[in-house]
Every structure is written in structure tokens, then in C-alpha cells.
Design a protein around this motif. Structure first.
Motif, short mmCIF file in Angstrom:
data_model
loop_
_atom_site.label_atom_id
_atom_site.label_comp_id
_atom_site.label_asym_id
_atom_site.label_seq_id
_atom_site.Cartn_x
_atom_site.Cartn_y
_atom_site.Cartn_z
N CYS A 99 0.31 3.47 -5.84
CA CYS A 99 0.42 1.94 -4.91
C CYS A 99 -0.44 1.59 -5.56
O CYS A 99 -0.99 1.56 -6.15
N THR A 144 -1.80 -3.42 -4.34
CA THR A 144 -1.68 -3.89 -3.91
C THR A 144 -1.66 -5.22 -5.09
O THR A 144 -2.49 -5.74 -5.94
N THR A 193 -0.63 -10.04 -4.53
CA THR A 193 -0.08 -11.37 -4.57
C THR A 193 1.29 -11.56 -4.69
O THR A 193 1.48 -10.92 -5.81
N PRO A 246 0.42 -11.74 0.67
CA PRO A 246 -0.13 -10.57 0.49
C PRO A 246 0.82 -9.43 0.03
O PRO A 246 2.14 -9.73 0.58
N THR A 248 2.21 -5.50 -1.04
CA THR A 248 1.60 -4.11 -1.09
C THR A 248 2.72 -3.11 -1.59
O THR A 248 4.27 -3.19 -1.40
N GLU A 269 -4.36 2.08 -6.61
CA GLU A 269 -4.29 2.71 -5.53
C GLU A 269 -3.76 4.53 -5.44
O GLU A 269 -2.62 4.07 -4.86
N SER A 286 -2.04 2.12 0.34
CA SER A 286 -2.09 1.07 1.96
C SER A 286 0.02 1.38 1.06
O SER A 286 0.75 1.19 2.41
N CYS A 287 0.81 2.07 0.42
CA CYS A 287 1.66 2.24 0.55
C CYS A 287 2.55 3.36 0.62
O CYS A 287 3.38 3.26 0.92
N THR A 311 -1.83 1.09 7.34
CA THR A 311 -1.15 0.28 6.30
C THR A 311 -0.82 -1.08 7.68
O THR A 311 0.27 -1.99 7.16
#
Length: 358
Positions: free
Chosen positions: A70, A72, A74, A96, A98, A294, A300-301, A354
Motif C-alpha cells: 500500500c 498514500t 497526493t 488525497p 490511497t 505501508e 490503508s489499501c 479506510t
């Protein structure tokens, strides 16, 4: 066998062996939504099941593109995209993101150096509550023209009882010649950060004036690609791509420029096996910045379904059948893997939020 790339049967079979190895990889991406009530026709369930490796799927993981990581970051829009689409993500500003880097393979333990196709998936959210999801690959086009042909290719590549199954398929589907040539000759890189990722399906953008245009897009890396031979990659550690992108992002933000290509008269919008001419109008619309990596188990994905039909106002699907087909297959995969969460445990002390939707 392809008018643009003629091959003798002998010279063509070598790349076909490579196709057989990577075709499942590109895979989970594509299914046929028609035929829900007609068992003889394709369904998303059939596609997901034909993609399973011989030992069965890795429970709790995506049914293809199983191995990934994963991130994160922009998306910084420069405003130029607003001429093409009224989607808020193209209005000048920062939004943002992800996302996920991954190998296009159903094998969770596939060594990174063996995967010909790599993928980038994104979810971009805007203040008006809308979002855009997309999944792209480093190949410039798809092997075949239709979902039925894709399914038939899976069957042919897995058919060990008929040595000529793949050759016969190629004879019936000469469009595979272009992909075969790319798979056998295009240079590899040694990093997710050095790959260009292409949206091989066509979509329709609508601007504030109500004007429609068929488009495809790509993300071009700021990092300079360094060609590496496939033999060299196979000597590296099995997870070298994951380690490399983690190290790079820890040291510095990694960036890709998003370019939207607008179809010209006569350009095929329903066939992802055909590339559009390079001289078509292209608009640079912004920059993807990856700022944090991550591990997927707690990332978060993890629970995001990168369904390509989740689109904001100002974007819609075209006559290309694959986005709807992918959406249907992704739904089957998502439902199965989330029901198997006990087989892919999270770190007990970490709670992820998430906001993902199936």
C-alpha cells in the motif's frame, strides 16, 4: 500472424510461452458481466475461478494481483484537465490518494523478478465527496480484444493435454501478436518507481460545457528507467521490488506525471488490444506523489476494491466492455477475500480506517 508484426509459427511460439506465464497475471482484471442466467456463458465467478493457481488461491488475498504493498500520497492537479472533464480532481488543487503497487499474479509467493506485468491502483478523493478509482498496468495494451477471448486464453494457457492449444488460440486471435512482441522484447526495470503505468481501457470525459471526448491515460515516472535483463532480475531477492519502493519513498517522494490522451477519429474505443497513435492530443493534467509506503496487512489499501467503474461526475465508461467486466470480477474477489479475513490476520495492536466501499 499479426499484419503489423508478422511472425513465423516457430518464432511466434517462443513469446507465446511467455504469454502463458504472464496471462493469468494480467488477469483478475477481466470478466464478462453478461450471462448471469445462462450457465453456458461467462460469469464473473467463472473468470475468478479460472484464474486460480493450481494450488488454489491465497485465502484472504485478492484473487489475482495477490502480492502488493500500500501507499498514500497526493494528486496535484494543474487545472489543464478541466478542459476535458468537469471532475473536481482536475480542478487546480491537491487531493488525497490511497494506492497499491502489485505484481499481476495470483501467486502470493511469486518472486518479484518473475512477473512480466506490474500494476498501479489508485483511489483519489475530492472535497465534494466523490472519488475516482483506477487500476493500470505497465503493458501498453491488452493481449486480446474481448472478454470471451480473455477467458479462452486462460483455458488455452492451462491446457496441458493439447500441446497446440496456445498456438491454435493465437491463430484464431492474431491481435495477441502485439502483446507477445511487447512481453518478449520490452525492457524491464528494477523498481516500481521506474515503471510507466497505462490505463488501457477507454473512458469518456465530459467537461463543464457538456462536450464529450473518449480518452485513455498514463502515469509516467519522474525516476529515470534503468533497463535490466530478465535474467538479472531473477537473481535478486524474491521481494526486491517491495524493499526497493519502501526504501525509495523513505528517502524521497516518488512522482509520476499523469497524461490524458484524447481519441482521434476512427480510434478504437472498445478494443484495449489496439494502441492509439502516439500523435494524438495529449494533455498533462497533474502529478501523483507517493509519500508513504505501508505493508498491506495493516495498510490503508487493504480493504479497497479498486473498481474502475467508481467514477466522479465528468467521467463515465465507454463502449469498452472491460471496465464493467472487471467491476463484476473484482466484486466476486472482494467478497471472497473479506469473508476469509481470519486467514490474513491484521496486527492486533493496529486499527485501520479506510472508509472503503466494496
Amino acid at each position: 500472424m499479426n499484419e503489423r508484426h508478422p511472425h513465423s509459427n516457430k518464432s511466434f511460439l517462443g513469446p507465446l510461452v511467455l504469454i502463458a506465464a504472464v496471462v493469468v497475471a494480467v488477469g483478475a482484471a477481466f470478466a464478462y458481466t453478461a450471462g448471469w442466467l445462462t450457465p453456458a456463458r461467462l460469469t464473473p465467478t467463472k473468470i475468478v475461478e479460472v484464474l486460480a493457481p493450481p494450488a488454489g488461491p491465497a485465502l484472504g488475498f485478492r484473487r489475482a494481483h495477490a502480492k502488493g504493498i500500500c501507499f498514500t500520497g497526493t494528486f496535484e492537479a494543474n487545472g489543464a484537465g478541466s478542459d476535458l472533464s468537469k471532475a473536481q480532481m482536475f480542478a487546480a488543487g491537491t487531493y488525497p490518494v490511497t494506492g497499491r503497487f502489485n505484481l499481476a499474479s495470483p501467486d502470493l509467493k511469486a518472486p518479484d523478478g518473475t512477473a512480466r506485468v506490474r500494476s498501479l491502483s489508485l483511489r483519489i478523493r475530492t472535497p465534494d465527496g466523490q472519488e475516482w478509482r483506477s487500476a493500470m498496468i505497465n503493458a501498453p495494451f491488452f493481449p486480446v480484444a474481448t472478454p470471451q477471448a480473455f477467458y479462452d486464453l486462460q483455458v488455452a494457457s492451462a491446457d496441458k493435454s493439447h500441446p497446440d492449444a496456445l498456438k491454435n488460440f493465437a491463430t484464431a486471435h492474431p491481435e495477441i501478436g502485439a502483446f507477445s512482441q511487447w512481453a518478449g522484447s520490452a525492457p524491464f526495470t528494477s523498481s516500481y518507481a521506474e515503471d510507466r503505468y497505462n490505463g488501457i481501457n477507454s473512458f469518456v470525459f465530459t467537461n463543464a460545457q457538456g462536450q464529450d471526448q473518449a480518452v485513455r491515460w498514463s502515469f509516467k515516472p519522474a525516476a529515470i528507467p534503468v533497463p535490466v535483463s530478465s535474467d538479472e532480475l531473477k537473481k535478486r531477492e524474491p521481494d526486491f521490488l517491495l524493499a526497493d519502493i519502501t526504501e525509495r519513498v523513505a528517502k524521497a517522494t516518488q512522482r509520476w506525471a499523469m497524461t490524458v490522451m484524447v481519441a482521434g477519429p476512427g480510434d478504437p474505443t472498445s478494443d484495449p488490444s489496439k494502441a492509439w497513435p502516439e500523435d494524438r492530443r495529449s494533455v498533462g493534467v497533474g502529478t501523483l506523489s507517493v509519500t508513504k509506503i505501508e505493508p498491506e496487512a495493516d495498510g490503508s489499501c487493504r480493504d479497497i476494491n479498486f473498481d474502475p467503474t467508481v467514477l466522479p461526475a465528468g467521467m463515465r465508461t465507454s463502449d469498452d466492455p472491460f471496465p464493467a467486466a472487471r467491476s463484476a470480477a473484482y466484486s466476486v474477489s472482494y467478497n471472497r477475500r473479506t469473508a476469509e479475513e481470519k486467514d490474513y490476520p491484521r496486527t492486533p495492536s493496529i486499527t485501520t480506517t479506510t472508509g472503503a466501499k466494496p
